[in-house]
Design an enzyme around this catalytic site. Structure first.
Site, mmCIF file in Angstrom:
data_model
loop_
_atom_site.group_PDB
_atom_site.id
_atom_site.type_symbol
_atom_site.label_atom_id
_atom_site.label_comp_id
_atom_site.label_asym_id
_atom_site.label_seq_id
_atom_site.Cartn_x
_atom_site.Cartn_y
_atom_site.Cartn_z
ATOM 1 N N ASP A 199 -1.463 6.450 -5.405
ATOM 2 C CA ASP A 199 -2.563 7.381 -5.629
ATOM 3 C C ASP A 199 -2.119 8.461 -6.606
ATOM 4 O O ASP A 199 -0.964 8.894 -6.576
ATOM 5 C CB ASP A 199 -2.954 8.046 -4.304
ATOM 6 C CG ASP A 199 -3.254 7.016 -3.224
ATOM 7 O OD1 ASP A 199 -4.352 6.442 -3.254
ATOM 8 O OD2 ASP A 199 -2.382 6.795 -2.359
ATOM 9 N N HIS B 186 -1.424 10.944 -1.994
ATOM 10 C CA HIS B 186 -2.752 10.536 -1.545
ATOM 11 C C HIS B 186 -3.655 11.719 -1.216
ATOM 12 O O HIS B 186 -4.769 11.833 -1.719
ATOM 13 C CB HIS B 186 -2.643 9.616 -0.322
ATOM 14 C CG HIS B 186 -3.978 9.214 0.232
ATOM 15 N ND1 HIS B 186 -4.638 9.958 1.194
ATOM 16 C CD2 HIS B 186 -4.782 8.164 -0.050
ATOM 17 C CE1 HIS B 186 -5.796 9.377 1.481
ATOM 18 N NE2 HIS B 186 -5.905 8.293 0.741
ATOM 19 N N GLU C 215 0.456 -0.364 -4.831
ATOM 20 C CA GLU C 215 -0.665 0.574 -4.946
ATOM 21 C C GLU C 215 -0.169 1.995 -4.734
ATOM 22 O O GLU C 215 0.632 2.250 -3.829
ATOM 23 C CB GLU C 215 -1.737 0.233 -3.906
ATOM 24 C CG GLU C 215 -3.016 1.046 -4.012
ATOM 25 C CD GLU C 215 -3.025 2.312 -3.162
ATOM 26 O OE1 GLU C 215 -3.987 3.098 -3.304
ATOM 27 O OE2 GLU C 215 -2.076 2.520 -2.374
ATOM 28 N N GLU D 106 -4.756 4.298 -8.023
ATOM 29 C CA GLU D 106 -6.037 4.825 -7.560
ATOM 30 C C GLU D 106 -6.219 6.254 -8.072
ATOM 31 O O GLU D 106 -5.423 7.141 -7.767
ATOM 32 C CB GLU D 106 -6.150 4.812 -6.041
ATOM 33 C CG GLU D 106 -7.506 5.343 -5.583
ATOM 34 C CD GLU D 106 -7.700 5.392 -4.087
ATOM 35 O OE1 GLU D 106 -8.609 6.115 -3.638
ATOM 36 O OE2 GLU D 106 -6.945 4.708 -3.361
ATOM 37 N N HIS E 80 0.825 -1.209 0.000
ATOM 38 C CA HIS E 80 0.000 0.000 0.000
ATOM 39 C C HIS E 80 0.855 1.253 0.000
ATOM 40 O O HIS E 80 1.693 1.435 0.881
ATOM 41 C CB HIS E 80 -0.906 -0.018 1.241
ATOM 42 C CG HIS E 80 -1.886 1.102 1.311
ATOM 43 N ND1 HIS E 80 -1.933 1.980 2.362
ATOM 44 C CD2 HIS E 80 -2.850 1.496 0.443
ATOM 45 C CE1 HIS E 80 -2.892 2.855 2.157
ATOM 46 N NE2 HIS E 80 -3.471 2.590 1.005
#
Length: 231
Positions: free
Chosen positions: A36, A49, A34, A101, A7
């Site tokens: 953002d 993020h 992952e 994301e 993450h």
């Protein structure tokens, strides 16, 4: 085999969403990383993020109000800079799947075009809580895999994911039970969970037979899976 997602790279070990964090996750042996993605004032895709830089850097202000050059001058931890999506993609390509994301609608089409330019369609997964964006991703490039993000599980979340052509539901781990896992698999959806960081929580997710586990501590999860002869 349960896939392991780091993450924001390996956010429990290195500054989140930095190239250093991504490298750490890759070195540990994750299957996916992952990150953002947001857009700067002057249209650059950057990996961060929050809507502001306040928490993760030594600067202040909204990402959308700052130029790329202004962002790049900030320290994102341990001397790291806020990366571009292109830098993250070049780092992961050929090594691990990059799970991107979308944090803002305006990142959608530029992200797709960059992935196409890098010929990385098979090496990324696009996720978002804004499910209409996933429908747009599918319309613009049906080859790209998408995953619908959910915090709670009210309503038929499997159908919500299917409606936007997603291959998976990505759900906050505390809201996942065996009934949801069985329903997802019955409807040919993968189920990914985020983000158990404690061993007992990881074990519960493993025992539920989820497909993907995201965590800030991929080192712990990978070690646990090895102990259980699952890697």
């Amino acid at each position: 085999m349960i896939e392991v997602t780091g993450h924001r790279g390996a956010a429990g070990l290195e500054p989140e969403n930095t190239l250093r964090s991504i490298r750490k996750a890759i070195a540990l042996g994750v299957d996916r990383v992952e990150i953002d993605v947001r857009v700067t004032r002057d249209g650059h895709l950057v990996v961060i993020h929050d809507e502001t830089v306040n928490r993760t850097t030594n600067g202040h202000g909204y990402v959308k109000d700052l130029s790329f050059d202004e962002l790049r001058r900030l320290d994102a931890g341990k001397g790291e800079r806020i990366p571009t999506l292109e830098e993250a993609l070049k780092l992961t390509k050929g090594k691990v799947t990059l799970q991107i994301e979308l944090k803002v609608p305006e990142a959608t089409e530029p992200t797709i075009r960059l992935v196409e330019k890098e010929k990385a369609e098979r090496e990324v997964i696009i996720t978002s809580f804004m499910h209409d964006l996933l429908r747009k991703v599918h319309d613009l490039n049906p080859v790209l895999r998408t995953g619908a993000l959910f915090f709670d599980v009210q309503g038929d979340i499997c159908q919500k994911a299917l409606d936007v052509k997603s291959e998976a539901i990505h759900v906050y781990y505390r809201n996942v039970d065996s009934k949801l896992v069985d329903e997802a698999h019955k409807r040919k959806l993968k189920i990914a969970v985020w983000n158990p960081d404690e061993i007992e929580d990881m074990k519960r997710m493993i025992n539920l037979n989820v497909d993907v586990i995201g965590t800030n501590r991929p080192d712990i999860l990978l070690g646990l899976l090895k102990e259980m002869n699952m890697r």
